[in-house]
Structure formats: structure tokens, C-alpha cells
Design a protein around this motif. Structure first.
Motif, PDB file in Angstrom:
ATOM      1  N   LEU B  22      82.873  -9.730 -42.019  1.00  0.00           N
ATOM      2  CA  LEU B  22      81.970  -8.928 -42.830  1.00  0.00           C
ATOM      3  C   LEU B  22      82.567  -8.802 -44.218  1.00  0.00           C
ATOM      4  O   LEU B  22      83.757  -8.504 -44.362  1.00  0.00           O
ATOM      5  N   GLU B  24      82.835  -7.217 -48.116  1.00  0.00           N
ATOM      6  CA  GLU B  24      82.611  -5.983 -48.879  1.00  0.00           C
ATOM      7  C   GLU B  24      81.444  -6.180 -49.846  1.00  0.00           C
ATOM      8  O   GLU B  24      81.165  -7.300 -50.258  1.00  0.00           O
ATOM      9  N   LEU B  25      80.871  -5.072 -50.266  1.00  0.00           N
ATOM     10  CA  LEU B  25      79.747  -5.107 -51.211  1.00  0.00           C
ATOM     11  C   LEU B  25      80.101  -5.905 -52.468  1.00  0.00           C
ATOM     12  O   LEU B  25      79.340  -6.773 -52.921  1.00  0.00           O
ATOM     13  N   HIS B  64      75.174  -6.373 -48.288  1.00  0.00           N
ATOM     14  CA  HIS B  64      76.290  -6.897 -47.508  1.00  0.00           C
ATOM     15  C   HIS B  64      76.136  -8.404 -47.373  1.00  0.00           C
ATOM     16  O   HIS B  64      75.108  -8.979 -47.744  1.00  0.00           O
ATOM     17  N   SER B  66      77.764 -11.738 -44.623  1.00  0.00           N
ATOM     18  CA  SER B  66      78.667 -12.128 -43.525  1.00  0.00           C
ATOM     19  C   SER B  66      78.982 -13.604 -43.637  1.00  0.00           C
ATOM     20  O   SER B  66      78.217 -14.374 -44.221  1.00  0.00           O
TER      21      SER B  66
END
Lengths: 244, 244
Positions: B22, B24-25, B64, B66
Motif C-alpha cells: 500500500l 502513502e498518499l 491511495h 497499491s
């Protein structure tokens, strides 16, 4: 021992006991308004040739100031010749490079135009005043010479053949800079350091550079360094070897 | 060889083939909006432990993104331990110091409060994000550890006795750093570098520092260096010796 930054200015005139010195407007401002010196207060002056002298302020006007050199406090020393060739950078990194290259003893700052240089001009007056201020503050006895911006090919073709030019190649396949310098320090007393632009040198430029007989390719390690970091790392290593 | 800056991000999660990651922004923004990657485009990720991996973007949302780690491209290597102890500086010089210390391989950034430190606080979050970004861009496989601000005396009393601490004393009477390092490189594989604030260390602090059995005073040359210049010069010299 407590360390206090000394008040010192660079003057272009000859220095000997009793010599009268005219100070630039910005220097007058610095001495009188920032450092609050008054007539007869002492400070240091140097001119790149006659060492460092203690001087006293003799006259303070609205737009000028004069001083008199009184006694020599440090003799001029021969400094090894280390020229920094670098592609112009954006203001922030460039200011950093110019100031720190001066602190680290560069004798010449030679900006070079390369294919991938984004910034295609140098503000020569700005660079000159930056090196002078940095030289004053780091207590060196000389001020780096700032050369006009030239094409890389011009600089290479005019380069003295007996002066090694350390080429910091981003490909990073070469011997480490310290190993190269420490193996034959005498050879590198007068030398140059060539740093490329952020985008690196083109294949054609790398070929042109590496084909010069005076070029010595070196690696600055395994990480990718920004141009200004590479310049300073190389200078710091060279200084470390020469000053040992 | 043309050099192109690679797209790489640091992720705190474990990496192995097929691992889902995942982002980070700010990383999602960087990859998708700045670098304009789309789903299935590839980029590099690392986590400080499992080397560097090629990953492909699997999902892009508003806030977000991924990715999936696909194949290892570089193995994790043991890096020598070099900790930089420095007094906080004003933002401009501090930003440069943090970024360039990362480029030059510092493993730990330890800010220390000294008597003459003007800036008495560190913005830890800001420093963390700066070191991460610098680590991503300079292609190192680790991110420096940022320690909280501590008093000099605390840092010294907790310092491991078998780790040499290179003390760059402004008095500049000591042996040159390169001579010291090159004489016994093995001894300095794990080491620290201590740089003082702009005003220097007080007499009391110098005494306290020099009285520690692990302290090794070194000179960085004849010119006066700003704190951030001294830090980088010392790091560059250490790297040069260790990487040869």
C-alpha cells in the motif's frame, strides 16, 4: 577554545603598512551598520596576494568608508590549484555550490554548458559577490576566480594537458576518487574536477570527455549524488588528501 | 551511458514476489500525477531490509495506490554504520544537510542540543519525510534513522564506547580527517561524526567531548566551514575511505 567569526573583507588594492584602502558600499554597510564598527575600530582585510592584515577604520561616510592597513597578521600561502567545472544549476543548489566550493578551497569556478543543462545562463556578478562573501567568512586568503560560462567542448580543448581533470562519471564504474588521489597525491596538486548537470552527460559528451588524455575518471561511491553534492564531495576528498 | 533518474519509493512493508504494497498518499500522488504512471506500469520499491524490487502499480484511487512486488533487482547489502551528530540549523542549511547527509550515506541523523545552538527544536516529521525522499532519489537501499533531539551530554553518556566518534573541532589543531581514517580504516567502519553549531562548542563542551575515551578529534582543513559544509565534508571523506 571558543570560536568567534572574524570581521574580514576582501579588497582589491595592494596592502602594506599604512596603505589606505577604499571600501565598497556593501562593505561599508556591513562594517558600519551590521557590525557597528566606528572610526579606529579594527577588522581584517586581505587581497589574495599580500596575506591578511589588521586594519582600522579611518573614515565613515554615507556611501563609503576607508581604512588603513596597519600590521600583517597572516602571510600569504601558496594554495594548491583546484578548479571546479560544473554545469549551471537552479538558484538554490547553485548558491549552495558556489558558497561551499569557496569554503572548500576551489581556486577557480568554471561554469560549463552541456547538452542537458537546463539553466543556460550564469549571473556572473551574483556569483562573484557570493564567492567574495564566502571567502571573507571562511577566512581563506584568496577569492576563487569566476570564469565566464563556456561550452564544454571549448573548456576541454583549452584545458592544459598536464593538469589532471577528475571526471566524476555518473556511471560509477570507475575507481573511487580517494584511491586514485591517494595513490599519487603529487600528481593531483594542480587539478580540475568536472561535474555534469542534473540530467548527466550525453553518451557523446562522455566519449568526448573520456577521450581527453588529461581526464581521470573517478567514482564518488554507490549512491546517486546531486550535482552540487558531487562537487562538494569531490572537493572535500581532494582537500583531505592534499592537506594531510 | 545516459543516466536517467529512476522512479523509486520506500515502503515499510515486507517484500517478496507477489507481495501487495500500500502506498502513502504522497507517493500515490508522485507516481500517478507527477510521474504519470498507470496501472501495470513498473517502478522500484525498497524497504531497507529486502533489497530493491521491481513492482507494478495495481490500483489507483483518489487518495491511495497499491502495487505488487514482482522481482528482486538488487540484493540488500550491509552498509557501514556512520552516524551524524549535529546541532539543529536554520531551515535552509538544515534542509541541505539532511538531504545531502542522506545522499552521502549517513545511517543515523542525531540532532543534538548544545549551549550555543540558536535553533532549539527539530521538526521530526519534516526531517523524516526529507530523508525518505532523499533516500528514494539517491538510490540507496536504506533510509537514515532520524533520532529525537537530545542534549549533547545525554548523547555522549549513552554513546557506545567501542564506536569512535570523530569530533570536528573548529580549533583545527588536530590531524586531518583523512590521515586519521586512512591509517586504520577498519577501526572506523562503525563510527560517528560530531559537528557543532554555527557558534561552535563552548570551552566546557570541548572539554567534555575531548574527555570521552571514544572521541577522535580531527581537522577538516584550514578554512572555517559552516556546520552543514563540515558535516558533508566529513561524511564525504569517510565514504571515500570506506568505499575504496
Amino acid at each position: 577554545m571558543a570560536y568567534v567569526r572574524k570581521i574580514r573583507v576582501f579588497v582589491p588594492s595592494s596592502l602594506c603598512a599604512g596603505a589606505s584602502v577604499l571600501l565598497e558600499l556593501s562593505q561599508a554597510h556591513y562594517l558600519c551598520h551590521v557590525m557597528r564598527l566606528k572610526v579606529s575600530d579594527r577588522f581584517l582585510i586581505f587581497n589574495g596576494k599580500d596575506g591578511e592584515w589588521e586594519a582600522s577604520l579611518t573614515e565613515v561616510g554615507k556611501k563609503h568608508a576607508s581604512a588603513m592597513a596597519e600590521r600583517a597578521v597572516r602571510a600569504q600561502v601558496d594554495e594548491s590549484d583546484i578548479r571546479l567545472l560544473f554545469a549551471p544549476l537552479k538558484h538554490g543548489p547553485l548558491d549552495f555550490l558556489v558558497q561551499k566550493a569557496t569554503e572548500l578551497g576551489a581556486s577557480v569556478l568554471q561554469p560549463v554548458l552541456t547538452e542537458r543543462t537546463v539553466v543556460r545562463r550564469i549571473n556572473a556578478e551574483r556569483m562573484q559577490s557570493q564567492v567574495q562573501e564566502a571567502a571573507e567568512q571562511c577566512e581563506r586568503l584568496t577569492v576563487p576566480e569566476c570564469k565566464p560560462l563556456l561550452e564544454l567542448s571549448e573548456v576541454l580543448s583549452a584545458w592544459p594537458i598536464d593538469t589532471p581533470l577528475l571526471f566524476c562519471d555518473e556511471a560509477r564504474q570507475d575507481q573511487g576518487i580517494l584511491r586514485v588521489l591517494a595513490a599519487e597525491p603529487q600528481r593531483f596538486h594542480g587539478a580540475g574536477i568536472l561535474i555534469g548537470p542534473e540530467g548527466g552527460f550525453s553518451d557523446h559528451e562522455v566519449e568526448m570527455i573520456r577521450s581527453q588524455p588529461y581526464v581521470v575518471p573517478v567514482s564518488l561511491g554507490t549512491r546517486v549524488l546531486r550535482a552540487e553534492t558531487a562537487a562538494l564531495a569531490a572537493l572535500a576528498c581532494w582537500q583531505g588528501v592534499m592537506e594531510r
